[in-house]
Write an enzyme that holds these catalytic residues in place. Structure first.
Site, PDB file in Angstrom:
ATOM      1  N   THR A  72       0.855  -1.196   0.000  1.00  0.00           N
ATOM      2  CA  THR A  72       0.000   0.000   0.000  1.00  0.00           C
ATOM      3  C   THR A  72       0.889   1.245   0.000  1.00  0.00           C
ATOM      4  OG1 THR A  72      -1.745  -1.157   1.164  1.00  0.00           O
ATOM      5  CG2 THR A  72      -1.756   1.251   1.335  1.00  0.00           C
ATOM      6  N   CYS A 325     -19.590  -5.855   2.514  1.00  0.00           N
ATOM      7  CA  CYS A 325     -20.833  -5.449   3.150  1.00  0.00           C
ATOM      8  C   CYS A 325     -20.620  -4.066   3.754  1.00  0.00           C
ATOM      9  CB  CYS A 325     -21.156  -6.465   4.232  1.00  0.00           C
ATOM     10  SG  CYS A 325     -22.821  -6.330   4.784  1.00  0.00           S
TER      11      CYS A 325
END
Ligand code: PLP
Length: 372
Positions: A72, A325
């Site tokens: 990252t 979700c």
């Protein structure tokens, strides 16, 4: 309870040999690598030997490898600094990049031109489309395309992309987190400008990665302070992480062919067995050119397939869902959306390592047979 770990694209277990090297490093390398005395020199030498190990496996120069905390960090660094330091005014990328590339690029949408290449239903780009954009050389351009996709495994052809970029004077960044140390990558042959990697995807420790920055490109540092990582990234180095990374990297290269063969067997067995019990199952990604460690399946819609993640989990099988979700609503992942995945089908990613066994595949199949 029996546990089967088929989530190796998320992270891989640390190998015993790697753990041993890290334990030794904790004892041996307490000196600060920036200190000029005996203990500092021991630590500094350890880091430079690790850098040498990585550079020799990738066939690049040791001065082109920089340790980072993660992929990252590496991906953010390349994107931010190619704009800030190198004056990039256009980024050509794809809708299937990892969020640490996609969101980083997205930040610049009002400042520079962002081009999203089309991907087909297997997640492949068109080299003709890439070339048509590259022909316009009016703006300094960075092409950012990953090697193997982390969800569906589809490869982007980085050797061809790097040649196109070189021909048209563009920089090329590739996030190789999923593929590096699993398939050959040779930086003498590929004209890549920037490449990123993360140790925990190849049985090394978490919180350590590296970037390759081709010697022709000077990026400004992201962390300012000491002169570590040749002034690129200040801060006392994570020596035991670096030692673990280099050990895991070397082991992965030494055993690349045998690991690949073993994992291909597991994946083929899983595919054929799943097809036997669920003939309507589909496999996502380019099945002719897909990373061997990843098998992304779409189960046909039924009340039972809605429960598949839950049922796998209660049977001790760890895999990954192709959806996220948020606020209680399930959304397909951006990668699955980009390839036009049928939202009624349930996508599950099984991802393998050489530590998995045929028995684990058979166990998983027997459980799926029971609950589907
Ligand atoms: N890029 C890809 C393709 C990944 O799969 C991941 C992790 O899943 C990353 C980048 C980020 O890696 P890290 O967690 O080491 O920062």
């Amino acid at each position: 309870m029996k546990r089967v770990y088929f989530d190796n694209a998320a992270t891989t277990p640390l190998l015993e040999e790697v753990k041993k090297v890290m334990q030794e490093s904790m004892d041996l390398h307490f000196g600060n690598p920036s200190s000029i005395h005996h203990f500092g020199r021991i630590s500094k030498n350890a880091i430079e030997n690790c850098r040498k190990e990585i550079a020799s496996r990738l066939e690049c120069s040791i001065g082109e490898i920089y340790f980072t905390s993660s992929a990252t960090e590496g991906n953010n660094l390349v994107i931010n600094q190619s704009i800030n330091s190198l004056g990039v005014l256009r980024i050509i990328t794809s809708p299937t990049e990892h969020p640490c590339v996609a969101k980083c690029v997205e930040q610049y949408k009002d400042k520079i031109e962002i081009v999203q290449l089309d991907v087909d239903q297997q997640g492949k780009i068109s080299l003709d489309q890439l070339e048509s954009y590259l022909k316009d050389q009016s703006k300094k351009t960075l092409v950012s395309l990953m090697h193997a996709n982390n969800e569906i495994g589809t490869f982007h052809p980085i050797d061809q992309i790097s040649s196109y970029c070189q021909n048209y004077g563009a920089l090329f960044h590739s996030d190789t987190v999923q593929s590096i140390a699993k398939v050959p990558i040779n930086l003498k042959h590929s004209k890549i400008s920037f490449l990123t990697a993360s140790a925990h995807k190849f049985h090394g420790p978490k919180g350590i990665g590296f970037i390759y920055i081709n010697a022709n490109n000077n990026l400004d540092p992201i962390l300012i302070g000491g002169a570590q990582e040749r002034n690129m990234r200040a801060g006392t180095e994570n020596i035991l992480g670096i030692c673990g990374l280099a050990k895991a990297f070397g082991l992965a290269f030494d055993n690349m062919d045998s690991r690949k063969k073993h994992i291909e067997n597991l994946k083929n067995k899983m595919k054929t067995s799943l097809l036997d019990i669920i003939p309507q199952i589909k496999f996502n990604g380019d099945q002719g050119n897909c990373l061997h460690t990843i098998l992304n399946c779409s189960f046909p819609y039924s009340d039972l397939s809605e429960m598949i993640m839950f049922n796998l989990d209660i049977n001790g099988i760890c895999a990954s869902a192709g959806s996220a979700c948020s606020s209680g609503v399930e959304h397909a992942s951006p990668v699955l959306e980009a390839i036009g995945h049928d939202p009624l089908r349930k996508a599950i990613r099984f991802s393998f390592s050489h530590l998995n066994t045929i028995e684990e595949v058979e166990y998983t199949i027997s459980k799926i047979k029971n609950f589907m």
